[in-house]
Design an enzyme around this catalytic site. Structure first.
Site, mmCIF file in Angstrom:
data_model
loop_
_atom_site.group_PDB
_atom_site.id
_atom_site.type_symbol
_atom_site.label_atom_id
_atom_site.label_comp_id
_atom_site.label_asym_id
_atom_site.label_seq_id
_atom_site.Cartn_x
_atom_site.Cartn_y
_atom_site.Cartn_z
ATOM 1 N N SER A 1 7.884 59.357 47.175
ATOM 2 C CA SER A 1 8.881 59.513 48.226
ATOM 3 C C SER A 1 8.687 58.493 49.337
ATOM 4 C CB SER A 1 8.803 60.929 48.805
ATOM 5 O OG SER A 1 7.505 61.187 49.310
ATOM 6 N N ASP B 1 -2.248 67.533 54.548
ATOM 7 C CA ASP B 1 -1.703 67.382 53.191
ATOM 8 C C ASP B 1 -2.839 67.233 52.184
ATOM 9 O OD1 ASP B 1 0.188 67.227 51.190
ATOM 10 O OD2 ASP B 1 0.557 65.088 51.439
#
EC number: 2.7.11.1
Length: 536
Positions: free
Chosen positions: A87, A196
């Site tokens: 992404s 993350d």
């Protein structure tokens, strides 16, 4: 106290000392490697003054390459093959042409809704010199992209996990867990939380290097300050926050929309440890009508899964670790050293030592991992790509067998006839139709040669750049009628187009340091509740 598995190694600073003296442009790159024993990793406005004069950010004018060679960026970084995509954009391997040091080059479209490379570069500079953190060399703009150049590393723990049959031994998990805790502790010591945690963002070094099996941390696009670097004032507790991270590993509090702090990084690490030990987590594979419901189901399953059940058949220390970190307070400092000692006790009970031996070193008859044998399962990390899927194979075969249409003078595509047309003008490349046929254009030998030369390696930078240019060229342009309907009826189509062309530059400049202080946007301000979520 820093504990690592295997021999202690020096940082990469020494390797790039020559480069930094000769290059005023700092940049960053992502990791990747090939060979044996190794392969492939934003804070908020409280960051003011943290990296004053340290980041070395260059303006777009000074950072844009002036070389004629289209495969060179940042003056002396030559682009190689594509090794990853996701992404964020696309990742290429490369080399520093001055000292021949391999690097990773990360490309991010300048028109992206949530640019991250600039903040990620700042984070790399803040952590510069930390063991297990790759060195950032350059950040700037190249055409339609922001560019980040960093150290090239080996495979990720996710890749190695796949190659080892999706199960790590207890000894290997203890080895990597101790290093992962130390890396996150280093990040927390610099006033940042990661947000993350996942195996894809922990990489080992390149083969035949001192840090070949040392765990590194990459990809700081989600990192955020949890306290003021000067006053050490902790951020306030808040609720109804958008989710940030990867649903499979994120903490229970993150699922509940609570502000993340150090405790959430530590809990996510615990989920990764059980993932390595069990092969999968109980909340994987849940089905739902949409992503929002799916993430809610994952959160509910995490809350309902007893730690004792999760630890069945495994050393109790891993369950104890997860219990401890789940009970940390919002502002409480984790006991990193205590966690390492807790996990080290597992090896003591098993009669084993922290000797730097890992499961992936036993692959291929003891030769270790090898990209010629162990293929990268996907391009979302920083490893080599696998062959295309069946759909892309069909597309590729069709591309190779059927000549593409050549644009005529009016700019429209017309079908091509075979080079050896059948009697009667029959063309087997065209479907059978009763509709009137358009005039066909026969490709000359010269045109065919030019067309053949345009068939680029899909993993090359030239092919990627050609795809990007075609994608931008195909974007619809606003019509004059739409321009007249805009609030400012005096705005001409030309002015409208100029504003669109200037927009990426404004987006890039708006986070520039102001008054000598670094302004970093809070990534939670992104549009969309699940805009930051990863795979679950």
């Amino acid at each position: 106290m820093s504990i690592t598995a295997g021999p202690k190694v020096t940082t990469t600073a020494a390797l790039v000392n020559t480069d930094r003296k000769m290059n005023n442009h700092h940049s960053t790159q992502v990791l990747h490697g090939s060979g044996q024993h190794g392969m492939q990793p934003s804070g908020n406005n409280v960051l003011n003054g943290l990296a004053n004069g340290a980041t070395g950010l260059q303006s777009s004018a000074s950072s844009t390459s002036t070389r004629d060679d289209s495969t060179i960026v940042g003056l002396h970084y030559k682009i190689g093959k594509k090794i990853g995509e996701g992404s964020f954009g696309v990742l290429f391997e490369g080399v520093n042409m001055i000292n021949n040091v391999p690097v990773a080059i990360k490309f991010e479209p300048r028109k992206t809704d949530a640019p991250q490379l600039k903040d990620e570069y700042r984070t790399y500079k803040i952590l510069s010199g930390s063991e297990g953190i790759p060195q950032a060399y350059y950040f700037g703009q190249e055409g339609l992209h922001n560019i980040l150049v960093i150290d090239l590393l080996g495979p990720s723990l996710e890749d190695l996990f796949d190659w080892c049959g999706r199960r790590f031994s207890i000894k290997t998990v203890v080895h990597v867990a101790i290093q992962m805790i130390t890396l996150i502790e280093e990040l927390h010591d610099h006033d940042l939380i990661y947000r993350d945690i996942k195996p894809d963002n922990f990489l080992i070094g390149r083969p035949n290097q001192p840090d070949a099996n040392m765990v590194h941390l990459i990809d700081f696009g989600m990192a955020k300050l949890y306290r003021d670097p000067k006053t050490k004032q902790h951020i306030p507790y808040r609720e109804k926050k958008s989710l940030s991270g990867t649903a499979r590993y994120m903490s229970i509090n993150t699922h509940l929309g609570r502000e993340q702090s150090r405790r959430d990084d530590m809990e996510a690490l615990g989920h990764v440890f059980f993932y390595f030990l069990r092969g999968q987590l109980p909340w994987q594979g849940l089905k739902a009508a949409n992503n929002k419901l799916k993430y809610e189901k994952i959160g509910e399953k995490k809350r309902s899964t007893n730690v004792y059940d999760l630890s069945q058949g495994l050393p109790v220390q891993f369950g104890r670790y997860l219990e401890i970190v789940r009970n940390l307070g919002f502002e409480e400092t984790p006991d990193y050293e205590g966690y390492r000692k807790l996990l080290l006790s597992v090896l003591d009970e098993l009669g084993q030592k922290l000797d730097g031996e890992y499961d992936w070193m036993k692959l291929n008859g003891g030769r270790g991992w090898d990209l010629a044998i162990n293929k990268k399962p996907n391009l979302h990390g920083y490893g080599h790509p696998t062959p295309p899927n069946e759909k892309s194979k069909r597309h590729r075969n069709k591309f190779n067998q059927v000549p593409l249409a050549v644009n005529n003078l009016n700019g429209s595509n017309v079908p091509l006839q075979s080079h050896s047309p059948l009697p009667g003008g029959t063309d087997l490349t065209q479907g059978v139709s009763n509709a009137p046929q358009q005039p066909q254009q026969i490709m000359s030998q010269q045109q065919y040669q030019q067309h053949t030369q345009q068939r680029l390696d899909p993993m090359s930078y030239e092919a990627y750049k050609q795809q990007v240019q075609q994608r931008y060229a195909q974007q619809p342009q606003p019509t004059q009628q739409k321009a007249q309907k805009s609030p400012n009826n005096d705005t001409s189509q030309q002015q409208f187009s100029q504003n669109r062309q200037q927009q990426p530059q404004y987006q890039f400049q708006q986070n520039q340091p102001q008054n000598g202080k670094v302004q970093v946007a809070d990534s939670n301000s992104e549009k969309g509740f699940f805009s930051k979520l990863g795979c679950c």
